[in-house]
Motif scaffolding. Structure first.
Motif, PDB file in Angstrom:
ATOM      1  N   ALA A  34      31.810  63.189 101.858  1.00 17.46           N
ATOM      2  CA  ALA A  34      31.764  62.279 100.710  1.00 17.46           C
ATOM      3  C   ALA A  34      32.190  62.982  99.425  1.00 17.46           C
ATOM      4  O   ALA A  34      32.932  62.421  98.621  1.00 17.46           O
ATOM      5  CB  ALA A  34      30.358  61.699 100.556  1.00 17.46           C
ATOM      6  N   ALA A  35      31.737  64.222  99.233  1.00 13.57           N
ATOM      7  CA  ALA A  35      32.093  64.969  98.028  1.00 13.57           C
ATOM      8  C   ALA A  35      33.593  65.235  97.972  1.00 13.57           C
ATOM      9  O   ALA A  35      34.234  65.075  96.928  1.00 13.57           O
ATOM     10  CB  ALA A  35      31.314  66.281  97.972  1.00 13.57           C
ATOM     11  N   GLU A  36      34.153  65.648  99.084  1.00 13.89           N
ATOM     12  CA  GLU A  36      35.594  65.921  99.118  1.00 13.89           C
ATOM     13  C   GLU A  36      36.403  64.660  98.851  1.00 13.89           C
ATOM     14  O   GLU A  36      37.385  64.689  98.112  1.00 13.89           O
ATOM     15  CB  GLU A  36      35.978  66.539 100.461  1.00 13.89           C
ATOM     16  N   ALA A  37      35.993  63.534  99.432  1.00 14.30           N
ATOM     17  CA  ALA A  37      36.690  62.264  99.199  1.00 14.30           C
ATOM     18  C   ALA A  37      36.592  61.844  97.740  1.00 14.30           C
ATOM     19  O   ALA A  37      37.549  61.307  97.170  1.00 14.30           O
ATOM     20  CB  ALA A  37      36.117  61.179 100.108  1.00 14.30           C
ATOM     21  N   THR A  38      35.454  62.112  97.124  1.00  8.92           N
ATOM     22  CA  THR A  38      35.252  61.766  95.720  1.00  8.92           C
ATOM     23  C   THR A  38      36.195  62.562  94.821  1.00  8.92           C
ATOM     24  O   THR A  38      36.864  62.006  93.942  1.00  8.92           O
ATOM     25  CB  THR A  38      33.789  62.012  95.314  1.00  8.92           C
ATOM     26  N   VAL A  39      36.251  63.876  95.042  1.00  3.39           N
ATOM     27  CA  VAL A  39      37.132  64.726  94.230  1.00  3.39           C
ATOM     28  C   VAL A  39      38.593  64.330  94.437  1.00  3.39           C
ATOM     29  O   VAL A  39      39.368  64.259  93.483  1.00  3.39           O
ATOM     30  CB  VAL A  39      36.897  66.221  94.544  1.00  3.39           C
ATOM     31  N   THR A  76      17.386  66.664  96.195  1.00  2.00           N
ATOM     32  CA  THR A  76      17.842  68.050  96.287  1.00  2.00           C
ATOM     33  C   THR A  76      19.355  68.080  96.479  1.00  2.00           C
ATOM     34  O   THR A  76      19.908  67.299  97.258  1.00  2.00           O
ATOM     35  CB  THR A  76      17.164  68.761  97.480  1.00  2.00           C
ATOM     36  N   VAL A  77      20.030  68.986  95.776  1.00  2.00           N
ATOM     37  CA  VAL A  77      21.480  69.096  95.880  1.00  2.00           C
ATOM     38  C   VAL A  77      21.863  69.560  97.281  1.00  2.00           C
ATOM     39  O   VAL A  77      21.383  70.585  97.763  1.00  2.00           O
ATOM     40  CB  VAL A  77      22.046  70.086  94.833  1.00  2.00           C
ATOM     41  N   GLN A  78      22.729  68.781  97.925  1.00  2.00           N
ATOM     42  CA  GLN A  78      23.300  69.184  99.200  1.00  2.00           C
ATOM     43  C   GLN A  78      24.671  69.791  98.985  1.00  2.00           C
ATOM     44  O   GLN A  78      25.015  70.775  99.615  1.00  2.00           O
ATOM     45  CB  GLN A  78      23.420  67.993 100.146  1.00  2.00           C
ATOM     46  N   VAL A  79      25.453  69.167  98.100  1.00  2.00           N
ATOM     47  CA  VAL A  79      26.810  69.632  97.828  1.00  2.00           C
ATOM     48  C   VAL A  79      27.104  69.422  96.351  1.00  2.00           C
ATOM     49  O   VAL A  79      26.744  68.392  95.781  1.00  2.00           O
ATOM     50  CB  VAL A  79      27.860  68.843  98.656  1.00  2.00           C
ATOM     51  N   GLN A  80      27.765  70.403  95.759  1.00  2.00           N
ATOM     52  CA  GLN A  80      28.305  70.256  94.415  1.00  2.00           C
ATOM     53  C   GLN A  80      29.715  70.818  94.441  1.00  2.00           C
ATOM     54  O   GLN A  80      29.905  71.977  94.793  1.00  2.00           O
ATOM     55  CB  GLN A  80      27.472  71.004  93.377  1.00  2.00           C
ATOM     56  N   LEU A  81      30.698  69.980  94.104  1.00  2.00           N
ATOM     57  CA  LEU A  81      32.086  70.417  94.042  1.00  2.00           C
ATOM     58  C   LEU A  81      32.601  70.198  92.631  1.00  2.00           C
ATOM     59  O   LEU A  81      32.556  69.081  92.123  1.00  2.00           O
ATOM     60  CB  LEU A  81      32.962  69.641  95.031  1.00  2.00           C
ATOM     61  N   LYS A  82      33.095  71.245  92.039  1.00  2.00           N
ATOM     62  CA  LYS A  82      33.685  71.157  90.705  1.00  2.00           C
ATOM     63  C   LYS A  82      35.189  71.179  90.876  1.00  2.00           C
ATOM     64  O   LYS A  82      35.748  72.147  91.383  1.00  2.00           O
ATOM     65  CB  LYS A  82      33.227  72.332  89.848  1.00  2.00           C
TER      66      LYS A  82
END
Length: 182
Positions: free
Chosen positions: A63-68, A88-94
């Motif tokens: 989901a994070a990769e698709a969002t970025v 709780t943070v599972q993934v954070q992508l900047k």
């Protein structure tokens, strides 16, 4: 870089799964994902224990990769944060070039969405008026860009996005990430 991120995240989640397994009496494999034996049936006195389904690491990362990627396609530099059900943070992508404020914004939006089980854009209208309101709850942010992730009507996590020029765009990108989980 993502490989190292996944490895570190998997190691951390693995350690957490082992700790949970020790408390619940469930044996875990090296992947920390599959029980070797059925959990022991709780006696009637322990029926106060509940299960809280949550996103797994693969789903959160997908989901994070698709969002970025959706934000990059739209020409925006964002940070995305995916939280589990407990906040709780599972993934954070900047994303490349995302501003330093975007991580905090994304986290607070995701926290707000998972806490209230609603998109932050829907909650924004409820924080007006005199006196105490929802906006006074620490860690919350009522700008568009936070969306809960639900399975069978139960909130299992949330996605928060910060960095696009408007909350509407942040919400659009968060929705794109959430769509990969449906």
């Amino acid at each position: 870089m993502i490989h190292n991120f996944r490895r570190r995240l998997a190691l951390g989640l693995g350690a957490g799964a082992v700790a949970v397994a020790a408390v619940t009496g469930v044996a875990v494999t090296a992947s920390a994902a599959e029980p070797l034996a059925k959990p022991k049936t709780a006696p009637a006195a322990q029926s106060h224990v509940v299960a809280n389904p949550s996103l797994n690491l693969d789903a959160a990362l997908r989901a994070a990769e698709a969002t970025v990627k959706a934000a990059e396609k739209g020409g925006h530099r964002v940070t995305v944060v995916v939280l589990d059900r407990s906040g709780t943070v599972q993934v954070q992508l900047k994303g490349d070039g995302a501003g330093p404020q975007t991580a905090e914004s994304a986290h607070r939006k995701a926290f707000t969405a998972v806490s209230f089980g609603q998109p932050t854009s829907a909650l924004a209208g409820r924080v007006t008026g005199a006196g105490a309101t929802l906006r006074d709850i620490p860690g919350t942010l009522f700008l568009g860009g936070g969306v809960p992730v639900s399975v069978d009507g139960q909130v299992v996590g949330a996605i928060g996005v910060g960095g696009a020029p408007s909350g509407d765009l942040d919400a659009q990108y968060a929705d794109a990430g959430a769509a990969t989980l449906r």
